[in-house]
Design a protein around this motif. Structure first.
Motif, mmCIF file in Angstrom:
data_model
loop_
_atom_site.group_PDB
_atom_site.id
_atom_site.type_symbol
_atom_site.label_atom_id
_atom_site.label_comp_id
_atom_site.label_asym_id
_atom_site.label_seq_id
_atom_site.Cartn_x
_atom_site.Cartn_y
_atom_site.Cartn_z
ATOM 1 N N SER A 12 -5.516 -8.789 -13.392
ATOM 2 C CA SER A 12 -4.861 -8.361 -12.152
ATOM 3 C C SER A 12 -3.771 -9.345 -11.767
ATOM 4 N N GLU B 299 -3.179 -0.292 -7.314
ATOM 5 C CA GLU B 299 -4.646 -0.367 -7.259
ATOM 6 C C GLU B 299 -5.038 -1.779 -6.841
ATOM 7 N N PHE B 300 -5.659 -1.902 -5.684
ATOM 8 C CA PHE B 300 -6.100 -3.212 -5.220
ATOM 9 C C PHE B 300 -7.445 -3.569 -5.849
ATOM 10 N N SER C 142 0.818 -1.216 0.000
ATOM 11 C CA SER C 142 0.000 0.000 0.000
ATOM 12 C C SER C 142 0.851 1.267 0.000
ATOM 13 N N PHE D 147 -4.002 -7.140 -7.144
ATOM 14 C CA PHE D 147 -3.715 -5.719 -7.346
ATOM 15 C C PHE D 147 -3.164 -5.489 -8.749
#
Length: 400
Positions: A369, A315-316, A309, A329
């Motif tokens: 992702s 971007e999760f 983070s 992510f």
């Protein structure tokens, strides 16, 4: 069993000394006990099970049946309700196919927008009978909105089939609430427990669902074996899914009488070596204790999410409040496949793609992702290495 030394029990990390494996949600690596059990059976005990009465075959059959008992105890099932299949996919296909014979035009099935394709495609086939499928929506955090279930149920709702733990976001669905709502309406519930069994405590008597599916290879066991829990009422009502040897009682030129109980769903020569080795995988998990696995993996997930983070371009994929040991992510400006290739150069195995969950990805407006999923063999040093590889990826793609 000491988790600090657990990696030494997995031969793959000896032959691939730099490997960091973050793809357990896809398939878990195998401990030496499981590999030895396969080897021992083929070398010293092999015979087809359920066919012959000579000693070698009788002992193999008894060993095979003993695994069924081990599984029953592991998930607190009941006698006569454990069926062996090829994998969770086949288990869910079996349920959809057999239950589908009871359905008629206009009947409804309820799923969620978080389903793996294995728990959507089999039900989609029933649309040929003009059966309707409804979806419990997910929110932007990837959480299944169970509170909306009641509004979706009508007098034509015949089945609710849901994922227990998401293989993309790690979301843990409130299956107890779903089952409670369904029970009040006398609607059966099928649960895809593929991602849940090794990463949480599963008690089937406590859940009281009608069907529960999971796979051996996700719980440190061999490939080629699925486990389907099916309540006795459905074992009695369903007709066989496949036909052949082993699932019959009597055959003549005009009629066939099927075997009773779960045997009628286990046609043909079965994955006997793999089923027997599965018993050793379950013992491996039980020796560690599920509570210790959960604690270890949750600690890793918290550590990883905190560290990742801190990058300003991450971007999760959803951030569910109740989640397991999986998260996904993206790095802004880098395709998931490109990032995965960079990680692979550093011997870090991370899956990239839609993870057989296109509905979820489309709902969250994401094409693909990167997924990180933990096993007992992962540690915080693995996560530190992943963060260094993220830095390398950012540098390659000239991201600040």
């Amino acid at each position: 069993m000491n988790l600090k030394d657990i990696k030494s029990q997995f031969p793959i990390f000896k032959s691939n000394k730099n490997l960091i494996y973050f793809d357990t949600a896809n398939s878990a690596q195998k401990p030496i006990q499981v590999i030895n059990a396969l080897d021992d059976f083929y070398k010293n005990h092999y015979a087809n099970i359920g066919r012959a009465v000579y000693g070698l075959a009788a002992r193999a059959t008894a060993n095979y049946d003993n695994t069924r008992e081990t599984i029953k105890e592991f998930v607190n099932g009941s006698d006569g309700e454990i069926i062996f299949t090829k994998n969770s996919t086949e288990s869910l296909n079996l349920v959809a196919h057999c239950f589908g014979k009871f359905l008629k035009e206009g009947d409804e099935i309820i799923l969620t927008e978080a389903e793996h394709h294995s728990n959507y495609v089999p039900w989609h086939f029933l649309r040929k009978k003009k059966v309707n499928i409804k979806f419990i929506p997910i929110n932007e955090e990837g959480e299944v909105q169970v509170d909306q279930l009641t509004s979706l149920i009508t007098n034509k709702t015949k089945m609710i089939s849901i994922i227990h733990v998401s293989n993309v976001t790690g979301l843990t669905t409130n299956v107890k609430k779903v089952i409670s709502i369904a029970r009040a309406k006398k609607i059966p519930v099928c649960i895809d427990g593929t991602q849940a069994v090794t990463h949480s405590h599963v008690d089937l008597k406590e859940l009281d669902c009608d069907f529960y599916a999971f796979s051996a290879h996700k719980i440190y066991g061999p490939t080629g074996v699925g486990i389907l829990f099916m309540k006795n009422k459905w074992v009695e009502q369903f007709e066989p899914f496949n036909g052949g040897g082993g699932m019959i009682q009597n055959v003549d030129t005009k009629n066939i009488t099927y075997a009773s109980g779960v045997s009628k769903f286990e046609a043909g020569s079965l994955a006997s070596a793999e089923v027997i080795a599965l018993k050793h995988a379950i013992k491996f998990v039980k020796d560690i204790k599920i509570k210790n696995i959960v604690s270890h993996e949750q600690s890793l997930a918290t550590y990883a999410l905190d560290k990742i983070s801190k990058f300003n371009d991450i971007e999760f994929v959803g951030r569910p409040s109740d989640k397991g040991s999986v998260f996904s992510f993206n790095i802004k400006g880098v395709h998931a496949h490109d990032a995965s290739t960079v990680f692979d150069e550093d011997d870090i195995a991370v899956r990239a793609g839609h993870h057989c969950c296109q509905i979820l990805h489309k709902k969250l407006k994401i094409g693909s992702s990167l997924r990180v999923s933990f096993g007992v063999y992962n540690n915080k040093q693995d996560i530190d290495a992943l963060c260094e590889s993220i830095k390398k990826c950012k540098k390659i793609f000239k991201l600040k």
